[in-house]
Motif scaffolding. Structure first.
Motif, mmCIF file in Angstrom:
data_model
loop_
_atom_site.group_PDB
_atom_site.id
_atom_site.type_symbol
_atom_site.label_atom_id
_atom_site.label_comp_id
_atom_site.label_asym_id
_atom_site.label_seq_id
_atom_site.Cartn_x
_atom_site.Cartn_y
_atom_site.Cartn_z
ATOM 1 N N UNK A 112 14.027 -13.630 -73.855
ATOM 2 C CA UNK A 112 15.379 -13.451 -73.280
ATOM 3 C C UNK A 112 16.221 -14.720 -73.439
ATOM 4 N N UNK A 113 16.067 -15.383 -74.597
ATOM 5 C CA UNK A 113 16.796 -16.634 -74.849
ATOM 6 C C UNK A 113 17.823 -16.419 -75.947
ATOM 7 N N UNK A 114 18.932 -17.148 -75.856
ATOM 8 C CA UNK A 114 19.992 -17.108 -76.873
ATOM 9 C C UNK A 114 20.840 -18.359 -76.750
ATOM 10 N N UNK A 115 21.391 -18.827 -77.874
ATOM 11 C CA UNK A 115 22.246 -20.022 -77.838
ATOM 12 C C UNK A 115 23.563 -19.827 -78.580
ATOM 13 N N UNK A 116 23.601 -18.919 -79.592
ATOM 14 C CA UNK A 116 24.851 -18.680 -80.302
ATOM 15 C C UNK A 116 25.725 -17.723 -79.502
ATOM 16 N N UNK A 117 27.026 -17.696 -79.830
ATOM 17 C CA UNK A 117 27.963 -16.844 -79.088
ATOM 18 C C UNK A 117 27.584 -15.371 -79.230
ATOM 19 N N UNK A 118 27.284 -14.930 -80.471
ATOM 20 C CA UNK A 118 26.904 -13.531 -80.679
ATOM 21 C C UNK A 118 25.562 -13.239 -80.001
ATOM 22 N N UNK A 119 24.632 -14.200 -80.044
ATOM 23 C CA UNK A 119 23.353 -14.025 -79.368
ATOM 24 C C UNK A 119 23.524 -13.877 -77.868
ATOM 25 N N UNK A 120 24.384 -14.691 -77.280
ATOM 26 C CA UNK A 120 24.658 -14.595 -75.847
ATOM 27 C C UNK A 120 25.259 -13.240 -75.485
ATOM 28 N N UNK B 43 23.727 -10.417 -72.965
ATOM 29 C CA UNK B 43 24.513 -9.810 -71.895
ATOM 30 C C UNK B 43 24.464 -8.286 -71.993
ATOM 31 N N UNK B 44 24.486 -7.779 -73.234
ATOM 32 C CA UNK B 44 24.397 -6.326 -73.455
ATOM 33 C C UNK B 44 23.075 -5.782 -72.900
ATOM 34 N N UNK B 45 22.016 -6.531 -73.151
ATOM 35 C CA UNK B 45 20.693 -6.110 -72.648
ATOM 36 C C UNK B 45 20.677 -6.115 -71.124
ATOM 37 N N UNK C 46 22.689 -3.126 -69.658
ATOM 38 C CA UNK C 46 21.969 -1.854 -69.815
ATOM 39 C C UNK C 46 20.806 -1.722 -68.827
ATOM 40 N N UNK C 47 20.191 -2.860 -68.447
ATOM 41 C CA UNK C 47 19.053 -2.827 -67.541
ATOM 42 C C UNK C 47 19.473 -2.803 -66.073
ATOM 43 N N UNK C 48 20.760 -2.974 -65.801
ATOM 44 C CA UNK C 48 21.222 -3.009 -64.415
ATOM 45 C C UNK C 48 21.042 -1.637 -63.765
ATOM 46 N N UNK C 49 20.524 -1.600 -62.539
ATOM 47 C CA UNK C 49 20.217 -0.336 -61.862
ATOM 48 C C UNK C 49 21.465 0.496 -61.606
ATOM 49 N N UNK C 50 22.542 -0.139 -61.197
ATOM 50 C CA UNK C 50 23.779 0.608 -60.919
ATOM 51 C C UNK C 50 24.329 1.212 -62.197
ATOM 52 N N UNK C 51 24.310 0.438 -63.271
ATOM 53 C CA UNK C 51 24.785 0.950 -64.549
ATOM 54 C C UNK C 51 23.902 2.106 -65.017
#
Length: 467
Positions: free
Chosen positions: A14-22, A26-28, A31-36
């Motif tokens: 769950x690591x990222x450093x580039x803008x697109x990676x970040x 965030x997309x992941x 999607x994993x959020x219970x309310x969503x």
């Protein structure tokens, strides 16, 4: 340095450093959020299943639009203010500060421009209070020179930044900026007064008139003078359809009131009054005179005093001035011509018929003399702040009116009466400004006509009415 458009998101760590990676991380997380997840399930099972036709299967996702391209990711970012420090409240700023924030972002982007940087700003004063307008102009002027206003970075920090730049070509040093050509359109006298005159251009009737040196009749000394004395109030002249340049406060108060009374309202005509506070009227009027001889479509009237008392003026009133009978006709004509010597193009000088505005107004007609005497009498009775109670005001006005009627009935020359009215103004026993204020107020209830005014004022108003 790894390009910011590449995704380095690692699902396992769950690591990222580039803008697109970040963005992918965030997309992941979304999607994993219970309310969503619950909302997605509710929409799919309770609504979309009832909308499916035939064998279609409908489902939905809620989240950021997945992309591997940097630009769409950047377009999703929002620029906003953050709290001043840990524990500080998050303030809500108005549109003015928001506009300033985005101007700062544009200037940052121009630091990396490959071509000559150019910034176009339409009316940056929108929603900005006057103090912030001055700050914005300071920033733009600094960036136009390739400097930063905020240069408080320590030498150690600058050296560290430079060292980072040497080791990593993808980092731009903090203090490295490029001069930016900035073109601003504005209707703000605050911004106009904060800029050097030579940096301005007046746009009128689909034409642009640069005020740069060698484009106007302004002398080099005039530019320096205007940098010191062209304040916010005087900068109205850049936006006017007509300009009246006057020598003092009394003219500033009286001319608009008199013009409105005789049907030549300055506000309706778009005329600005510029009070220079001295006799240097042409330092301002030369702004509107071109070296190419082309007349700007802005009429400029310079209103000046002749400063020649009428014949028979007592010595204590005329002082060091010479009376009209002490000049030859040729000398008087030459004096008047000299006062108008810099007229050219749309700039025209209107010289008082005899002495000053106050005397000439009182001597123009019996109607004008009556109002002038009432105003001077009120100024003499008013307290130091220029106030007078209503009962006393009515008494003073009635007595002054009766005095002028008596003088007229007795056959006294109008010029002699005008001298008596002007005397306390000349010897400064009453204030010219307070008298002008009372006179402007009295005009509302008067029947003063254009023909009751001094000839030079009639000509001034007629000249400015043709705009």
């Amino acid at each position: 340095m790894q390009t910011q458009s590449a995704s380095d998101y690692d699902a396992e760590s769950d690591a990222a450093s580039t803008i697109v990676g970040l963005m992918h991380r965030a997309e992941r997380g979304i999607n994993d959020n219970a309310v969503i997840a619950s909302a997605r399930q509710h929409i799919s099972e309770d609504y979309l299943t009832h909308l499916a036709v035939g064998s279609d299967e409908l489902d939905c996702e809620i989240g950021l639009t997945p992309t591997s391209r940097l630009l769409p990711v950047l377009e999703k970012l929002e620029l906003s203010f953050r709290p001043a420090g840990p524990g500080a409240p998050k303030l809500r700023h108005g549109l003015g500060y928001s506009n300033a924030l985005f101007m700062s972002a544009e200037l940052l982007l121009l630091d990396n421009a490959t071509l000559a940087p150019l910034l176009l700003i339409e009316e940056p004063e929108a929603h900005l209070h006057p103090q912030l307008q001055s700050r914005v102009i300071d920033l733009l002027l600094s960036r136009a020179d390739g400097n930063r206003l905020s240069s408080s970075v320590s030498a150690e920090a600058a050296e560290a930044t430079d060292a980072t730049a040497e080791s990593d070509a993808g980092v731009v040093p903090l203090l490295e900026t490029k001069p930016v050509q900035i073109i601003v359109t504005t209707h703000s006298p605050n911004m106009a007064s904060a800029l050097p005159v030579e940096a301005l251009a007046i746009v009128s009737e689909n034409a642009v008139y640069s005020l740069a040196q060698n484009q106007t009749r302004l002398l080099s000394g005039d530019y320096r003078f205007l940098r010191r004395f062209l304040d916010v109030t005087k900068s109205n002249l850049f936006f006017a359809r007509g300009v009246v340049v006057v020598e003092g406060d009394a003219e500033t108060i009286l001319l608009p009131a008199l013009a409105a009374k005789v049907g030549n309202s300055f506000s309706k005509l778009g005329v600005s009054v510029v009070n220079v506070g001295h006799v240097g009227l042409f330092r301002y009027s030369r702004i509107f005179q071109r070296t190419d001889g082309k007349a700007m479509p802005v009429r400029v009237a310079c209103v000046r005093d002749m400063d020649v008392p009428p014949a028979g003026t007592p010595q204590e009133l005329k002082g060091k001035l010479k009376a009209a009978n002490e000049f030859s006709a040729e000398d008087l004509a030459a004096r008047r011509a000299k006062l108008s010597s810099e007229d050219e193009g749309a700039v025209k000088t209107f010289v008082s018929d005899s002495w000053t505005l106050e005397y000439d107004f009182a001597a123009a007609s019996w109607a004008a003399a009556t109002i002038a005497h009432q105003a001077a009498s009120l100024a003499a009775k008013a307290d130091s702040s220029g106030a007078i109670d209503d009962v006393q005001r009515k008494e003073v006005i009635a007595q002054a009116h009766a005095a002028i009627d008596a003088a007229k009935f007795a056959g006294q020359p109008l010029e002699t009466v005008a001298l008596k009215i002007f005397a306390p103004l000349r010897n400064k026993s009453i204030s010219k400004v307070v008298t002008a204020q009372f006179l402007a107020e009295l005009l509302d209830d008067s029947h003063l006509a254009s023909t009751d005014l001094p000839k030079y004022l009639q000509e001034t108003f007629e000249y400015l009415s043709v705009l």
